[in-house]
Design a protein around this motif. Structure first.
Motif, PDB file in Angstrom:
ATOM      1  N   LEU A 157       0.844  -1.200   0.000  1.00  0.00           N
ATOM      2  CA  LEU A 157       0.000   0.000   0.000  1.00  0.00           C
ATOM      3  C   LEU A 157       0.876   1.246   0.000  1.00  0.00           C
ATOM      4  N   GLY A 158       0.622   2.133  -0.918  1.00  0.00           N
ATOM      5  CA  GLY A 158       1.425   3.343  -1.043  1.00  0.00           C
ATOM      6  C   GLY A 158       2.528   3.215  -2.068  1.00  0.00           C
ATOM      7  N   GLY A 159       2.682   2.024  -2.676  1.00  0.00           N
ATOM      8  CA  GLY A 159       3.684   1.825  -3.715  1.00  0.00           C
ATOM      9  C   GLY A 159       4.958   1.218  -3.184  1.00  0.00           C
ATOM     10  N   GLY A 160       5.396   0.126  -3.827  1.00  0.00           N
ATOM     11  CA  GLY A 160       6.632  -0.526  -3.428  1.00  0.00           C
ATOM     12  C   GLY A 160       6.461  -1.430  -2.223  1.00  0.00           C
ATOM     13  N   LEU A 161       7.395  -2.363  -2.083  1.00  0.00           N
ATOM     14  CA  LEU A 161       7.364  -3.322  -0.980  1.00  0.00           C
ATOM     15  C   LEU A 161       7.961  -2.671   0.257  1.00  0.00           C
ATOM     16  N   SER A 162       7.190  -2.631   1.356  1.00  0.00           N
ATOM     17  CA  SER A 162       7.656  -1.917   2.539  1.00  0.00           C
ATOM     18  C   SER A 162       6.974  -2.458   3.787  1.00  0.00           C
ATOM     19  N   LEU A 163       7.699  -2.354   4.924  1.00  0.00           N
ATOM     20  CA  LEU A 163       7.147  -2.696   6.229  1.00  0.00           C
ATOM     21  C   LEU A 163       6.754  -1.448   7.009  1.00  0.00           C
ATOM     22  N   ALA A 164       6.532  -0.344   6.292  1.00  0.00           N
ATOM     23  CA  ALA A 164       6.277   0.934   6.953  1.00  0.00           C
ATOM     24  C   ALA A 164       5.062   0.888   7.863  1.00  0.00           C
ATOM     25  N   PHE A 165       4.001   0.265   7.420  1.00  0.00           N
ATOM     26  CA  PHE A 165       2.772   0.255   8.224  1.00  0.00           C
ATOM     27  C   PHE A 165       2.899  -0.675   9.425  1.00  0.00           C
ATOM     28  N   TYR A 166       3.754  -1.678   9.343  1.00  0.00           N
ATOM     29  CA  TYR A 166       4.018  -2.513  10.514  1.00  0.00           C
ATOM     30  C   TYR A 166       4.814  -1.715  11.550  1.00  0.00           C
ATOM     31  N   ARG A 167       5.760  -0.893  11.080  1.00  0.00           N
ATOM     32  CA  ARG A 167       6.509  -0.056  12.013  1.00  0.00           C
ATOM     33  C   ARG A 167       5.609   0.985  12.667  1.00  0.00           C
ATOM     34  N   GLU A 168       4.587   1.439  11.940  1.00  0.00           N
ATOM     35  CA  GLU A 168       3.669   2.429  12.496  1.00  0.00           C
ATOM     36  C   GLU A 168       2.895   1.888  13.695  1.00  0.00           C
ATOM     37  N   LEU A 169       2.767   0.574  13.770  1.00  0.00           N
ATOM     38  CA  LEU A 169       2.049  -0.016  14.904  1.00  0.00           C
ATOM     39  C   LEU A 169       2.758   0.249  16.223  1.00  0.00           C
ATOM     40  N   PHE A 170       4.048   0.554  16.171  1.00  0.00           N
ATOM     41  CA  PHE A 170       4.817   0.769  17.388  1.00  0.00           C
ATOM     42  C   PHE A 170       4.945   2.246  17.743  1.00  0.00           C
ATOM     43  N   ARG A 171       4.246   3.098  17.000  1.00  0.00           N
ATOM     44  CA  ARG A 171       4.309   4.537  17.246  1.00  0.00           C
ATOM     45  C   ARG A 171       2.960   5.043  17.724  1.00  0.00           C
TER      46      ARG A 171
END
Length: 602
Positions: free
Chosen positions: A340-354
């Motif tokens: 989601l948002g383009g490209g392979l990323s763990l960004a939204f998983y990291r957002e769970l810790f913020r």
């Protein structure tokens, strides 16, 4: 010592006929029934009181409002016909696969069966997000069509439509038909159908006039159970249906949360309770008819490898259809959470810790994971403890009845031996009462149960409204039937000679239970424990009403994410749903690994 004396001198566990053991059994009955009375019957009775006496005096105003307003009649009608349509489609799609699993053995069959069962244990929030990722405006299906047809806009808009609701219900309940009908069909002797073929019937006529009538009780039982789950659908309709569609379950939730109209919510709950209890009564009778004498065979005698390209195509086509229907949405969910948002990323998983400033959450999203795990562990411990005691009592009644039947000749030869008295009749009567009572929460709406807790447990001496214990109690009630039905078949499969030998060698009843029964049923206890943990992790209906804002669970947090705009919130909902899906999937694969010989009522 006469033959049969050792059998008579021993009774399992605490079921020995002494005053002390009878007292222990009575205390356990009292504990189980007290738990159900306080945290199941009392909340439902409070709903009944609120429906008919909202101001302390008898009034039919809340109920009469349901029939004066077409809106609620339309909600009831929609609840019924969408459940009927979902049930018909589920049964129609699953029956061919039931035949394939009943009559053919092929490589990877156990794995495919396990994968097809995973959707049933998934939380409704996960299922809803999976279908949005697959069939939503920016889902897999629309993206493929846009690329192939070179379109700028999604050609299919299934979001908030009846189609996506029905498909999600089929996804959810497909395995119920596969397990119930396919399991019964696999033990049905093929010689009955072959005899009809030898008498001149075609394959289809033999199927229609011989096999299907024999399968009718199993098909009807599976259809009733699917209808119950579709009738009480909550999370799927709430998320995928949007504001356009509402079942009774969704209407109860909205009247409670948004309008604070508890009398009307209670009246809707009463209508739903009457429907679900009636349906479960029909299901129980149908399940009993499945035990009528029919020529059954071992699965080794009824299954064979596919022969010829037609049978290979039949088996392969059905397996491909099942995997496409049941696995593709889950794969789409995982892919969407990473891209989601383009490209392979763990960004939204990291957002769970913020926990960014200004967030509507009182705690970081990852705290919802800790809350869910904590609640699930507590509910697992309580439900396993209660379930093990209940299953041992129920097994004790069966063991005594079997032992009395086996030793009838010995009693006839020795008239001086005391005959079972009225106490044994009382214990058997209590067990016949306890068994169906323990199953009642399975047919009760979780939202109705949550509403009952709000109404009944908000004042002394049971003022638990703000306590996290309330969530644990609700989850325990939902999980308890699964634990009992996982452990009871294993207990009843224990050979009585093992217990009798230990008793003859001088072991006390408690030691016999601890050193003979418990090691044998430990795998079944593990199955029940994982079942309870998984069910608790995904419970949303009751939790959405009774969980405190500062203690959200994962399903509640996912729903909150979906209620807030922005790609980051949607991405976190996808990431948390994926984590919850993985936990439930691993849990169910553990269940399949440790299930004792495939035994269990679910």
């Amino acid at each position: 010592m006469r033959r049969g004396d050792s059998r008579q001198s021993w009774t399992p566990g605490w079921a020995r006929g002494s005053r002390l053991s009878n007292l222990v059994r009575l205390l356990i009955y009292a504990l189980l029934l007290s738990f159900l009375i306080l945290f199941y019957f009392y909340p439902l009775t409070s709903i009944l009181s609120l429906s008919f006496a909202p101001e302390g005096r008898i009034s039919l105003e809340p109920l009469s409002k349901l029939f004066r307003t077409t809106r609620y009649l339309e909600t009831l009608w929609f609840t019924i016909w969408q459940a009927a349509l979902s049930t018909l489609l589920t049964v129609a799609l699953a029956l061919p696969s039931c035949y394939v699993f009943a009559r053919y053995d092929f490589p990877g069959k156990s794995l495919v069966r396990a994968l097809t069962t995973v959707p049933f244990v998934l939380p409704t929030m996960v299922v809803s997000l999976a279908f949005t990722a697959l069939l939503g405006p920016r889902g897999w299906f629309n993206l493929v069509l846009m690329r192939v047809l070179r379109l700028d806009q999604p050609p299919l808009d299934l979001q908030h439509t009846l189609v996506i609701i029905i498909l999600a219900h089929v996804f959810y309940n497909y395995t119920l038909v596969l397990r119930i009908v396919g399991g019964y069909w696999s033990n049905l002797s093929p010689q009955v159908e072959e005899a009809a073929r030898m008498l001149g019937s075609s394959r289809w006529r033999a199927l229609w006039e011989v096999t299907l009538p024999l399968l009718a009780p199993a098909i009807a039982a599976a259809a009733i159970l699917v209808f119950v789950f579709d009738f009480t659908s909550f999370g799927v309709v709430l998320v995928l249906g949007g504001p356009r569609f509402a079942t009774l379950e969704v209407a109860i939730y909205r009247q409670t949360i948004y309008y604070l109209n508890l009398p009307l919510a209670a009246a809707l709950s009463m209508i739903q309770i009457l429907f679900t209890f009636a349906l479960m009564a029909v299901y129980t009778r149908l399940q009993g008819s499945m035990g009528l004498p029919v020529e059954l065979r071992s699965r080794r005698a009824t299954q064979r490898s596919p022969r010829g390209w037609r049978e290979v195509l039949l088996v392969g086509g059905n397996v491909a259809l099942m995997l496409a229907l049941l696995v593709t949405p889950l794969v789409a969910l995982v892919e969407r959470s990473l891209t989601l948002g383009g490209g392979l990323s763990l960004a939204f998983y990291r957002e769970l810790f913020r926990n960014p400033r200004g967030s509507a959450f009182y705690v970081p999203p990852v705290a919802a994971v800790r809350n869910s795990v904590s609640f699930a562990l507590a509910a697992m411990g309580l439900s396993v403890t209660l379930g093990l005691m209940a299953a041992s009592l129920l097994d004790g009644a069966a063991a005594r009845g079997s032992r009395e039947a086996r030793s009838a000749a010995g009693r006839a030869a020795d008239r001086s031996r005391p005959r079972p008295g009225d106490r044994q009749t009382v214990w058997r009567g209590l067990n016949r009462l306890l068994d169906p009572i323990l199953m009642l929460p399975l047919g009760t709406s979780a939202v109705t149960l949550g509403l009952g807790y709000i109404v009944a447990l908000d004042e002394p001496p049971l003022n638990l409204r703000t306590s996290p214990i309330l969530v644990v109690l609700a989850h325990t009630l939902v999980a308890l039937p699964f634990v009992v039905r996982s452990v009871l078949p294993a207990l009843r499969s224990i050979q009585p000679q093992l217990r009798e030998t230990a008793a003859v060698m001088g072991a006390a009843p408690w030691r016999v239970w601890r050193e003979v029964d418990l090691p044998i049923v430990m795998r079944a206890v593990l199955v029940g424990a994982v079942f309870a943990f998984t069910v608790s992790m995904g419970e949303f209906g009751a939790t959405s009403l009774i969980a405190r804002p500062e203690r959200p669970t994962m399903p509640v947090a996912i729903f909150r994410f979906l209620g807030r705009p922005g790609m980051v919130n949607y991405g976190q909902a996808l990431a948390m749903s994926t984590l919850l899906m993985l936990v439930c999937t691993v849990g169910f694969l553990v269940i399949e690994r440790f299930r004792v010989g495939g035994k269990g009522a679910f």
